[in-house]
Design a protein around this motif. Structure first.
Motif, short mmCIF file in Angstrom:
data_model
loop_
_atom_site.label_atom_id
_atom_site.label_comp_id
_atom_site.label_asym_id
_atom_site.label_seq_id
_atom_site.Cartn_x
_atom_site.Cartn_y
_atom_site.Cartn_z
N THR A 214 25.23 41.13 37.17
CA THR A 214 26.54 40.54 37.45
C THR A 214 27.51 41.66 37.81
N ALA A 220 27.04 38.36 41.99
CA ALA A 220 25.82 38.77 41.29
C ALA A 220 24.73 39.12 42.30
N PRO A 235 31.26 35.27 44.59
CA PRO A 235 31.86 34.07 43.99
C PRO A 235 32.77 33.36 44.99
N THR A 243 39.07 37.77 32.44
CA THR A 243 37.62 37.77 32.69
C THR A 243 36.80 37.90 31.39
N GLY A 245 34.43 37.20 28.61
CA GLY A 245 33.36 36.21 28.45
C GLY A 245 32.80 35.66 29.76
N ALA A 246 33.21 36.23 30.89
CA ALA A 246 32.70 35.70 32.18
C ALA A 246 31.18 35.83 32.24
N GLY A 247 30.67 36.97 31.74
CA GLY A 247 29.22 37.18 31.77
C GLY A 247 28.50 36.17 30.88
N VAL A 272 27.32 31.86 39.32
CA VAL A 272 28.43 32.66 39.86
C VAL A 272 29.69 31.79 39.98
N THR A 279 37.13 32.40 34.67
CA THR A 279 38.14 33.49 34.66
C THR A 279 39.55 32.97 34.96
P1 ADP Z 1 30.80 40.67 32.04
O1 ADP Z 1 31.72 39.61 31.53
O2 ADP Z 1 29.49 40.74 31.29
O3 ADP Z 1 31.43 42.03 32.21
P2 ADP Z 1 31.00 40.37 34.93
O4 ADP Z 1 32.37 41.01 34.87
O5 ADP Z 1 30.00 41.02 35.82
O6 ADP Z 1 30.34 40.18 33.50
O7 ADP Z 1 31.23 38.86 35.41
C1 ADP Z 1 30.23 37.87 35.35
C2 ADP Z 1 30.47 36.86 36.46
O8 ADP Z 1 31.80 36.31 36.32
C3 ADP Z 1 30.43 37.42 37.86
O9 ADP Z 1 29.11 37.42 38.35
C4 ADP Z 1 31.33 36.42 38.61
O10 ADP Z 1 30.61 35.25 38.91
C5 ADP Z 1 32.39 36.07 37.57
N1 ADP Z 1 33.59 36.92 37.69
C6 ADP Z 1 33.96 37.95 36.89
N2 ADP Z 1 35.13 38.49 37.30
C7 ADP Z 1 35.53 37.77 38.38
C8 ADP Z 1 36.67 37.80 39.24
N3 ADP Z 1 37.63 38.73 39.09
N4 ADP Z 1 36.73 36.90 40.26
C9 ADP Z 1 35.75 35.97 40.41
N5 ADP Z 1 34.67 35.89 39.63
C10 ADP Z 1 34.55 36.76 38.62
#
Ligand code: ADP
Length: 299
Positions: A214, A220, A235, A243, A245-247, A272, A279
């Motif tokens: 991700t 991703a 995305p 953001t 907990g997005a992962g 995705v 977020t």
């Molecule tokens: P983590 O929360 O583990 O750090 P990421 O930051 O890679 O994970 O985000 C996981 C997923 O969340 C990404 O693959 C995307 O789909 C979505 N995402 C995260 N940040 C954004 C953003 N700023 N805009 C749009 N989608 C986002």
């Protein structure tokens, strides 16, 4: 049985501060807010809101924090009959001072009951019979391994918090889902910005599973070992406000999509999109979408 999560349940204590404290310093917080958390429970909540049949296996204490974590998960349509109460141990917690203005934070995790989850706890029907089993590394490694070994369906592992992964575990994992930072740590590469081509090379150096990296706002990256070209799934356009907990939302959504027979590229497109939507509101669970919202925005 579509999906089961084996992992952590925490109570997050979010403390708003004007400035993060330095070593040995005391600062006065402006407010403290309790929120349900833990990587495992966050993934389960995301999956539960996207579809039926999600089970959580874990441990909380016999304390009010444990009551709150169970209630929060149940309200996200997660079956919590596999979450045990552990006497004499507190529910896991994460204390998180967040600096107003910058959003910078510090995190202190106390595993509490999560550290008591045993291999016996995961030798259960929801693990044996799940189409997809979701794992992370906030419970003991021997329990993670036992769950992967007992799984009847596909195994999806988030390698967080990052730590060395035994090859016997990787051999049981179908899909590994690190973020960029976790991939770099896992492969022992030096930190720093990476191009997609460099990330693909790092992902291919991991023994075993398909790797889905991700990449935050970039989406991703799907890297298979069969030599097929890597796939970058961006995305949809959203206005991200938090953001956190997005992962976790990504993994919960990926599991739901795989359990409902989407192929991997379609499942990653779904995940995705769900994570991007997550977020657009506050906290790890403040904006988890339902399936209809995700379908409406699929690229
Ligand atoms: P983590 O929360 O583990 O750090 P990421 O930051 O890679 O994970 O985000 C996981 C997923 O969340 C990404 O693959 C995307 O789909 C979505 N995402 C995260 N940040 C954004 C953003 N700023 N805009 C749009 N989608 C986002």
């Amino acid at each position: 049985m579509p999906g089961t999560v084996v992992g952590s349940l925490n109570e997050d204590v979010l403390v708003a501060v004007g400035r993060l404290p330095g070593g040995g310093e005391t600062v006065i917080g402006r407010s403290a807010t309790l929120a349900p958390g833990g990587k495992g429970a966050n993934q389960a909540a995301a999956a539960g809101l996207l579809g039926p049949g999600v089970h959580m296996v874990g441990r909380v204490g016999e304390d009010p924090a444990g009551d709150r974590q169970l209630a929060a998960l149940a309200s996200s349509r997660v079956d919590v009959s596999g979450v045990h109460r552990t006497p004499g141990v507190p529910t896991g917690s994460a204390t998180i001072p967040v600096e107003e203005g910058t959003g910078e934070n510090l995190i202190v995790v106390v595993p509490g009951a999560n550290a008591e989850l045993t291999p016996d706890d995961v030798d259960v029907d929801p693990v044996h019979r799940a189409d997809v089993l979701l794992l992370q590394l906030e419970v003991p490694m021997d329990t993670v391994y036992a769950a992967a070994a007992a799984a009847g369906g596909r195994v999806v592992l988030t390698p967080a918090p990052p730590q060395p992964l035994p090859e016997e575990l990787l051999a049981l994992v179908d899909v590994l889902v690190p973020n960029e930072h976790e991939l770099v740590q896992l492969t022992g590469a030096t930190a720093g910005a990476r191009t997609p081509v460099e990330l693909v090379a790092l992902a291919r150096s991991i023994f075993g599973p398909v790797v889905v990296v991700t990449l935050g706002a970039r989406g991703a990256l799907v890297v298979r070992r069969d030599g097929s070209p890597a796939l970058l799934q961006p995305p949809p356009p959203v206005t991200a406000v938090d953001t956190t907990g997005a992962g976790d939302c990504f993994c919960g959504a990926l599991a739901q999509a795989l359990a409902t027979d989407r192929d991997l590229p379609a499942a990653v497109r779904f995940a995705v999109t769900a994570a991007a939507l997550s977020t657009t509101g506050p906290g790890a669970r403040g904006a988890l979408p339902d399936a209809e919202a995700v379908e409406a925005l699929l690229p």
